[in-house]
Design a protein around this motif. Structure first.
Motif: not given
Length: 236
Positions: A7, A31, A33-35, A66, A68
């Protein structure tokens, strides 16, 4: 053993750097999802503007956004709207009241009761509430609530929250009563919303993940990320 997805952190800098966004984030098919720990209104709106659908997550004892950028999206063009016989019957009975932005807080209360695991909490909920009357200086964004009431009891039976960007609408999350007498009212709310969006000249409805049958029953079509972004970015 399958490798866990990494992430990556994302912030204002990554969104505003077109090289990173268009050459690294969008084409990355591993990928989605990211934070982010940026809970500012403008950052959330920019995420939405660039095609991310953002929820929240607790990760290593910290609360994050989160965002996406999905691998696939369910998109409804209103000419494809399908209304089943059961929903047509409910429409003809006309024992409901449909509204937009009438009671945002009540919709949130019902969402919390309906979903046992709820990402719409903590700082994310505060952020969403702060967006209700917020006007972004350059992006045509509006957070929206959708309500469907029993005309006789005035009880809120189904609803959802989502957002408008220019002429597009994106769903975030919804609920509907589990009482037997309100069978199919959740689908009724969706149909009424589609009719409303078309009447208000929205170009299409982004229903998010294409994994639930009701979206296809409604008439949605699956778009790959590449197909979605081509349409989304040309629209917005």
């Amino acid at each position: 053993m399958a490798k866990k997805q990494i992430l990556y952190l994302i912030g204002q800098e990554e969104l505003e750097d077109k090289n990173i966004l268009f050459n690294y984030i969008y084409p990355n098919e591993k990928s989605n999802y990211y934070l982010s720990d940026d809970f500012s209104k403008d950052f959330y709106i920019k995420l939405a503007f660039y095609g991310f659908i953002t929820t929240s997550i607790s990760f290593e004892n910290k609360f994050y956004l989160l965002p996406e950028i999905q691998f696939e999206y369910a998109i409804l063009d209103f000419g494809n709207l399908h209304i089943s016989k059961k929903i047509k019957k409910l429409l003809n009975q006309n024992n409901f009241e449909f509204s937009i932005n009438k009671d945002f807080n009540l919709v949130l209360e019902n969402l919390e009761k309906y979903h046992k695991t709820n990402w719409l909490q903590d700082k994310y909920k505060e952020l969403i509430l702060s967006l209700v009357d917020y006007v972004h200086p350059t992006i045509d964004f509006e957070i929206m609530s959708v309500e469907l009431y029993d005309k006789d009891t005035k009880e809120l039976i189904a609803g959802e929250i989502g957002y408008k960007i220019n002429s597009t609408y994106t769903s975030l999350t919804g609920f509907s009563s589990k009482e037997k007498k309100y069978n199919n009212w959740g689908k009724l709310q969706l149909v009424l919303l589609a009719i409303y969006l078309e009447k208000e000249n929205f170009s299409f409805w982004n229903l998010g993940h294409p994994y639930m049958q009701y979206k296809f029953d409604l008439g949605a079509i699956t778009y790959t990320r590449k197909e979605f972004l081509k349409r989304w970015l040309s629209q917005n």
